[in-house]
Scaffold this motif. Structure first.
Motif, PDB file in Angstrom:
ATOM      1  N   ASP A   1       2.601 -16.471 -15.638  1.00 50.70           N
ATOM      2  CA  ASP A   1       2.953 -15.038 -16.204  1.00 50.70           C
ATOM      3  C   ASP A   1       3.993 -14.485 -15.276  1.00 50.70           C
ATOM      4  N   LYS A   2       5.321 -14.540 -15.862  1.00 53.05           N
ATOM      5  CA  LYS A   2       6.347 -13.920 -15.030  1.00 53.05           C
ATOM      6  C   LYS A   2       6.287 -12.444 -14.743  1.00 53.05           C
ATOM      7  N   PHE A   3       5.531 -11.841 -15.527  1.00 49.42           N
ATOM      8  CA  PHE A   3       5.389 -10.332 -15.133  1.00 49.42           C
ATOM      9  C   PHE A   3       4.456  -9.956 -14.456  1.00 49.42           C
ATOM     10  N   ALA A   4       3.225 -10.682 -14.432  1.00 47.39           N
ATOM     11  CA  ALA A   4       2.097 -10.330 -13.580  1.00 47.39           C
ATOM     12  C   ALA A   4       2.329 -11.297 -12.175  1.00 47.39           C
ATOM     13  N   LYS A   5       3.336 -12.253 -12.215  1.00 48.09           N
ATOM     14  CA  LYS A   5       3.476 -12.936 -11.069  1.00 48.09           C
ATOM     15  C   LYS A   5       2.229 -13.820 -10.684  1.00 48.09           C
ATOM     16  N   VAL A   6       1.327 -14.228 -11.744  1.00 46.75           N
ATOM     17  CA  VAL A   6       0.211 -15.011 -11.461  1.00 46.75           C
ATOM     18  C   VAL A   6       0.207 -16.304 -12.151  1.00 46.75           C
ATOM     19  N   GLY A   7      -0.261 -17.491 -11.660  1.00 48.91           N
ATOM     20  CA  GLY A   7      -0.380 -18.511 -12.503  1.00 48.91           C
ATOM     21  C   GLY A   7      -1.472 -19.395 -11.773  1.00 48.91           C
ATOM     22  N   GLY A   8      -1.326 -20.546 -12.476  1.00 45.93           N
ATOM     23  CA  GLY A   8      -2.170 -21.555 -11.951  1.00 45.93           C
ATOM     24  C   GLY A   8      -1.567 -23.216 -12.215  1.00 45.93           C
ATOM     25  N   LEU A   9      -2.264 -23.900 -11.295  1.00 48.42           N
ATOM     26  CA  LEU A   9      -1.956 -25.548 -11.460  1.00 48.42           C
ATOM     27  C   LEU A   9      -3.358 -26.248 -11.690  1.00 48.42           C
ATOM     28  N   VAL A  10      -2.949 -27.133 -12.728  1.00 53.43           N
ATOM     29  CA  VAL A  10      -4.289 -28.220 -12.928  1.00 53.43           C
ATOM     30  C   VAL A  10      -3.816 -29.716 -12.811  1.00 53.43           C
ATOM     31  N   HIS A  11      -4.493 -30.607 -12.204  1.00 55.15           N
ATOM     32  CA  HIS A  11      -4.200 -31.943 -12.112  1.00 55.15           C
ATOM     33  C   HIS A  11      -5.015 -32.709 -12.896  1.00 55.15           C
ATOM     34  N   ILE A  12      -4.583 -33.098 -14.336  1.00 52.16           N
ATOM     35  CA  ILE A  12      -5.710 -33.597 -15.290  1.00 52.16           C
ATOM     36  C   ILE A  12      -5.460 -35.071 -15.003  1.00 52.16           C
ATOM     37  N   MET A  13      -6.294 -36.056 -15.257  1.00 54.21           N
ATOM     38  CA  MET A  13      -6.201 -37.463 -15.077  1.00 54.21           C
ATOM     39  C   MET A  13      -6.348 -38.123 -16.500  1.00 54.21           C
TER      40      MET A  13
ATOM     41  N   CYS B 252      -1.280 -39.306 -14.043  1.00 56.83           N
ATOM     42  CA  CYS B 252      -1.864 -37.729 -14.309  1.00 56.83           C
ATOM     43  C   CYS B 252      -0.679 -36.952 -14.650  1.00 56.83           C
ATOM     44  N   ILE B 253      -1.113 -35.680 -14.965  1.00 58.31           N
ATOM     45  CA  ILE B 253      -0.088 -34.639 -15.402  1.00 58.31           C
ATOM     46  C   ILE B 253      -0.625 -33.336 -14.567  1.00 58.31           C
ATOM     47  N   GLY B 254       0.322 -32.727 -13.899  1.00 59.07           N
ATOM     48  CA  GLY B 254       0.232 -31.421 -13.274  1.00 59.07           C
ATOM     49  C   GLY B 254       0.665 -30.397 -14.477  1.00 59.07           C
ATOM     50  N   ILE B 255      -0.153 -29.514 -14.775  1.00 57.65           N
ATOM     51  CA  ILE B 255       0.196 -28.417 -15.793  1.00 57.65           C
ATOM     52  C   ILE B 255       0.290 -27.038 -14.987  1.00 57.65           C
ATOM     53  N   ALA B 256       1.556 -26.476 -14.716  1.00 61.72           N
ATOM     54  CA  ALA B 256       1.468 -24.975 -14.273  1.00 61.72           C
ATOM     55  C   ALA B 256       1.795 -23.970 -15.287  1.00 61.72           C
TER      56      ALA B 256
END
Length: 164
Positions: A42-54, A35-39
C-alpha cells in the motif's frame, strides 16, 4: 539502482514463511526457484508484506503460508491489520521457474507454471492489481522488497539486476 543504506531493518523471509512491515523495513527472500515470492504493498500507508509460497493449493496442511490459495489471503489480512487498505494494495511477483528438467528438456511437474497461474488467479479474485513480475524461465532468483517506496530488486546468478 540499489537503495542507499538507510537504517532499514532487513527481515529474511524463509521458504513457506511470510513477514510484514512498514517504511523502515526491507523484506528479502532468497533462492526462489519454482516457489513464488508475492509482495503486497500500500503505497499511501507505506506498509506491505511478503510471502514465499511453495505450492498452489493447500491440501489441508497446517502451514497456510506454504500455499498460494491460503497464504495470499492470510498476507492480505496481515497487511490490512498493519494499516494497509485492501483496495489500495498492489502486487509484484517473482519466481515460478521451471527448475527441474526431464531428459527431453521439459519442466517436470510444471510446479513453477502452476504456481504462477494460481497466484495470478488469486490476486485477480482478491481485486489486487499485479503491477510487476519476473516469473518463469529456468533459473533461481532472490527478491528484495523495499517498503519505503515499494521497489522490488531481483538478483540472479550471472544476470543483470532487475527492478520492478
Amino acid at each position: 539502482m540499489p537503495s542507499p543504506e538507510k537504517s532499514l531493518e532487513k527481515v529474511v523471509v524463509k521458504m513457506a514463511d511470510h513477514a510484514i512491515g512498514d517504511k523502515n523495513v526491507l523484506l528479502a527472500t532468497l533462492g526462489l526457484g519454482s516457489c513464488i515470492g508475492i509482495a503486497l504493498y500500500d503505497k499511501f500507508a507505506k506498509v506491505g508484506g511478503l510471502v514465499h509460497i511453495m505450492l498452489p493449493k493447500n491440501p489441508g496442511g497446517k502451514n497456510i503460508v506454504k500455499y498460494a490459495d491460503t497464504g495470499i489471503p492470510y498476507l492480505i489480512e496481515e497487511v490490512v491489520n498493519l494499516g494497509a487498505s485492501q483496495r489500495r494494495l498492489s502486487a509484484k511477483i517473482v519466481g515460478g521457474a521451471g527448475m527441474f528438467k526431464s531428459e527431453s528438456g521439459d519442466s517436470v511437474m510444471q510446479i513453477g507454471k502452476r504456481n504462477i497461474t494460481a497466484v495470478k488467479e488469486i490476486l485477480k479474485d482478491e481485486n489486487i492489481k499485479l503491477i510487476g513480475s519476473d516469473v518463469g524461465k529456468d533459473y533461481g532468483r532472490s527478491m528484495y522488497f523495499y517498503l519505503d517506496d515499494g521497489r522490488v530488486e531481483i538478483k540472479s546468478f550471472n544476470r543483470d539486476l532487475i527492478v520492478i
